[in-house]
Design a protein around this motif. Structure first.
Motif, PDB file in Angstrom:
ATOM      1  N   ALA A   1     -13.174 -15.649  35.295  1.00  0.00           N
ATOM      2  CA  ALA A   1     -12.723 -14.737  34.240  1.00  0.00           C
ATOM      3  C   ALA A   1     -12.390 -13.386  34.849  1.00  0.00           C
ATOM      4  O   ALA A   1     -12.713 -13.110  36.007  1.00  0.00           O
ATOM      5  CB  ALA A   1     -13.804 -14.557  33.168  1.00  0.00           C
ATOM      6  N   MET A   2     -11.766 -12.544  34.034  1.00  0.00           N
ATOM      7  CA  MET A   2     -11.631 -11.134  34.376  1.00  0.00           C
ATOM      8  C   MET A   2     -12.899 -10.461  33.860  1.00  0.00           C
ATOM      9  O   MET A   2     -13.271 -10.643  32.690  1.00  0.00           O
ATOM     10  CB  MET A   2     -10.403 -10.542  33.702  1.00  0.00           C
ATOM     11  N   TYR A   3     -13.543  -9.696  34.720  1.00  0.00           N
ATOM     12  CA  TYR A   3     -14.778  -9.026  34.360  1.00  0.00           C
ATOM     13  C   TYR A   3     -14.514  -7.538  34.166  1.00  0.00           C
ATOM     14  O   TYR A   3     -13.871  -6.901  35.009  1.00  0.00           O
ATOM     15  CB  TYR A   3     -15.834  -9.240  35.441  1.00  0.00           C
ATOM     16  N   TYR A   4     -15.039  -7.020  33.065  1.00  0.00           N
ATOM     17  CA  TYR A   4     -14.847  -5.625  32.701  1.00  0.00           C
ATOM     18  C   TYR A   4     -16.187  -4.921  32.555  1.00  0.00           C
ATOM     19  O   TYR A   4     -17.117  -5.496  31.984  1.00  0.00           O
ATOM     20  CB  TYR A   4     -14.118  -5.505  31.371  1.00  0.00           C
ATOM     21  N   CYS A   5     -16.279  -3.701  33.033  1.00  0.00           N
ATOM     22  CA  CYS A   5     -17.441  -2.908  32.677  1.00  0.00           C
ATOM     23  C   CYS A   5     -17.064  -1.997  31.513  1.00  0.00           C
ATOM     24  O   CYS A   5     -15.894  -1.657  31.336  1.00  0.00           O
ATOM     25  CB  CYS A   5     -17.991  -2.122  33.858  1.00  0.00           C
ATOM     26  N   ALA A   6     -18.053  -1.657  30.733  1.00  0.00           N
ATOM     27  CA  ALA A   6     -17.824  -0.883  29.523  1.00  0.00           C
ATOM     28  C   ALA A   6     -18.994   0.051  29.292  1.00  0.00           C
ATOM     29  O   ALA A   6     -20.116  -0.213  29.725  1.00  0.00           O
ATOM     30  CB  ALA A   6     -17.651  -1.817  28.326  1.00  0.00           C
TER      31      ALA A   6
ATOM     32  N   TYR B   1     -23.657  11.187  31.301  1.00  0.00           N
ATOM     33  CA  TYR B   1     -24.954  11.412  30.696  1.00  0.00           C
ATOM     34  C   TYR B   1     -24.918  11.111  29.212  1.00  0.00           C
ATOM     35  O   TYR B   1     -25.936  10.927  28.579  1.00  0.00           O
ATOM     36  CB  TYR B   1     -25.402  12.853  30.927  1.00  0.00           C
ATOM     37  N   ARG B   2     -23.737  11.033  28.663  1.00  0.00           N
ATOM     38  CA  ARG B   2     -23.619  10.730  27.243  1.00  0.00           C
ATOM     39  C   ARG B   2     -23.653   9.233  26.967  1.00  0.00           C
ATOM     40  O   ARG B   2     -23.752   8.829  25.819  1.00  0.00           O
ATOM     41  CB  ARG B   2     -22.303  11.293  26.697  1.00  0.00           C
ATOM     42  N   SER B   3     -23.546   8.432  27.984  1.00  0.00           N
ATOM     43  CA  SER B   3     -23.467   6.989  27.813  1.00  0.00           C
ATOM     44  C   SER B   3     -24.864   6.424  27.676  1.00  0.00           C
ATOM     45  O   SER B   3     -25.733   6.683  28.523  1.00  0.00           O
ATOM     46  CB  SER B   3     -22.764   6.345  28.996  1.00  0.00           C
ATOM     47  N   TYR B   4     -25.088   5.686  26.629  1.00  0.00           N
ATOM     48  CA  TYR B   4     -26.413   5.106  26.436  1.00  0.00           C
ATOM     49  C   TYR B   4     -26.454   3.654  26.875  1.00  0.00           C
ATOM     50  O   TYR B   4     -27.435   3.183  27.380  1.00  0.00           O
ATOM     51  CB  TYR B   4     -26.816   5.203  24.962  1.00  0.00           C
ATOM     52  N   CYS B   5     -25.342   2.944  26.644  1.00  0.00           N
ATOM     53  CA  CYS B   5     -25.288   1.546  27.038  1.00  0.00           C
ATOM     54  C   CYS B   5     -24.169   1.353  28.037  1.00  0.00           C
ATOM     55  O   CYS B   5     -23.094   1.894  27.864  1.00  0.00           O
ATOM     56  CB  CYS B   5     -24.948   0.634  25.854  1.00  0.00           C
ATOM     57  N   MET B   6     -24.439   0.553  29.057  1.00  0.00           N
ATOM     58  CA  MET B   6     -23.377   0.103  29.933  1.00  0.00           C
ATOM     59  C   MET B   6     -23.454  -1.409  29.984  1.00  0.00           C
ATOM     60  O   MET B   6     -24.551  -1.976  29.953  1.00  0.00           O
ATOM     61  CB  MET B   6     -23.505   0.725  31.310  1.00  0.00           C
ATOM     62  N   ALA B   7     -22.300  -2.030  30.057  1.00  0.00           N
ATOM     63  CA  ALA B   7     -22.278  -3.481  29.917  1.00  0.00           C
ATOM     64  C   ALA B   7     -21.185  -4.106  30.752  1.00  0.00           C
ATOM     65  O   ALA B   7     -20.242  -3.435  31.179  1.00  0.00           O
ATOM     66  CB  ALA B   7     -22.051  -3.846  28.450  1.00  0.00           C
ATOM     67  N   TRP B   8     -21.352  -5.387  30.983  1.00  0.00           N
ATOM     68  CA  TRP B   8     -20.306  -6.213  31.562  1.00  0.00           C
ATOM     69  C   TRP B   8     -19.837  -7.207  30.507  1.00  0.00           C
ATOM     70  O   TRP B   8     -20.649  -7.855  29.845  1.00  0.00           O
ATOM     71  CB  TRP B   8     -20.817  -6.987  32.775  1.00  0.00           C
ATOM     72  N   PHE B   9     -18.533  -7.306  30.369  1.00  0.00           N
ATOM     73  CA  PHE B   9     -17.890  -8.308  29.541  1.00  0.00           C
ATOM     74  C   PHE B   9     -16.992  -9.140  30.454  1.00  0.00           C
ATOM     75  O   PHE B   9     -16.669  -8.732  31.568  1.00  0.00           O
ATOM     76  CB  PHE B   9     -17.025  -7.654  28.445  1.00  0.00           C
ATOM     77  N   ARG B  10     -16.555 -10.286  29.956  1.00  0.00           N
ATOM     78  CA  ARG B  10     -15.603 -11.089  30.711  1.00  0.00           C
ATOM     79  C   ARG B  10     -14.644 -11.771  29.745  1.00  0.00           C
ATOM     80  O   ARG B  10     -14.979 -12.010  28.586  1.00  0.00           O
ATOM     81  CB  ARG B  10     -16.306 -12.117  31.587  1.00  0.00           C
ATOM     82  N   GLN B  11     -13.477 -12.077  30.273  1.00  0.00           N
ATOM     83  CA  GLN B  11     -12.470 -12.751  29.456  1.00  0.00           C
ATOM     84  C   GLN B  11     -11.753 -13.791  30.309  1.00  0.00           C
ATOM     85  O   GLN B  11     -11.098 -13.445  31.298  1.00  0.00           O
ATOM     86  CB  GLN B  11     -11.469 -11.753  28.880  1.00  0.00           C
ATOM     87  N   ALA B  12     -11.908 -15.036  29.912  1.00  0.00           N
ATOM     88  CA  ALA B  12     -11.214 -16.134  30.571  1.00  0.00           C
ATOM     89  C   ALA B  12      -9.859 -16.342  29.898  1.00  0.00           C
ATOM     90  O   ALA B  12      -9.689 -15.983  28.728  1.00  0.00           O
ATOM     91  CB  ALA B  12     -12.045 -17.408  30.494  1.00  0.00           C
ATOM     92  N   PRO B  13      -8.894 -16.923  30.597  1.00  0.00           N
ATOM     93  CA  PRO B  13      -7.574 -17.147  30.002  1.00  0.00           C
ATOM     94  C   PRO B  13      -7.666 -17.936  28.706  1.00  0.00           C
ATOM     95  O   PRO B  13      -8.333 -18.977  28.638  1.00  0.00           O
ATOM     96  CB  PRO B  13      -6.839 -17.937  31.088  1.00  0.00           C
ATOM     97  N   GLY B  14      -7.035 -17.427  27.676  1.00  0.00           N
ATOM     98  CA  GLY B  14      -7.011 -18.119  26.398  1.00  0.00           C
ATOM     99  C   GLY B  14      -8.270 -18.004  25.577  1.00  0.00           C
ATOM    100  O   GLY B  14      -8.385 -18.624  24.518  1.00  0.00           O
ATOM    101  N   LYS B  15      -9.213 -17.203  26.043  1.00  0.00           N
ATOM    102  CA  LYS B  15     -10.475 -17.054  25.317  1.00  0.00           C
ATOM    103  C   LYS B  15     -10.708 -15.607  24.931  1.00  0.00           C
ATOM    104  O   LYS B  15     -10.099 -14.692  25.484  1.00  0.00           O
ATOM    105  CB  LYS B  15     -11.640 -17.567  26.162  1.00  0.00           C
TER     106      LYS B  15
END
Length: 126
Positions: free
Chosen positions: A91-96, A29-43
């Motif tokens: 890419a590797m996808y991360y939630c945050a 309930y404290r989280s205001y933003c949730m997001a997806w990020f991604r990271q490709a090799p070498g980037k």
């Protein structure tokens, strides 16, 4: 503390679809933003999509009109529907999650996010 766990990654052919999920537990309930990020090799890790708890959504230009972010009513499951996938989406996808009561931190800035999942791999092949 917020714990995040992604699932749903895998291998798909060009033009295919995948749906990623992120289970959130803890003081969500404290989280205001949730997001997806991604990271490709070498980037660098880059933002993909953001959703706030009041429903405001932002997409990065490369995924607009192809990806859809959503958050269930209980605010415990974040999803990312990915359509028309291309090699560039591999890419590797991360939630945050970010604690941002005023919404000022709801941007594609990695350092704004307090909590991260372990990531799930998405591979797009011909």
């Amino acid at each position: 503390q917020v714990q995040l766990a992604e699932s749903g990654g895998g291998s798909v052919e060009v033009g295919g679809s995948l749906r990623l999920s992120c289970a959130a537990s803890g003081a969500t309930y404290r989280s205001y933003c949730m997001a997806w990020f991604r990271q490709a090799p070498g980037k660098e890790r880059e933002g993909v999509a953001i959703i706030t708890t009041n429903g405001r959504i932002t997409y990065a230009n490369p995924v607009k009109d192809r990806f859809t972010i959503s958050l269930d009513n209980a605010q415990t499951t974040l999803s990312l529907q990915m359509n028309s996938l291309s090699h560039e989406d591999t890419a590797m996808y991360y939630c945050a999650a970010a604690q941002s009561p005023g919404g000022g931190l709801c941007k594609f800035v990695r350092g704004n996010y307090n909590y991260w999942g372990q990531g799930t791999q998405v591979t797009v092949s011909s």
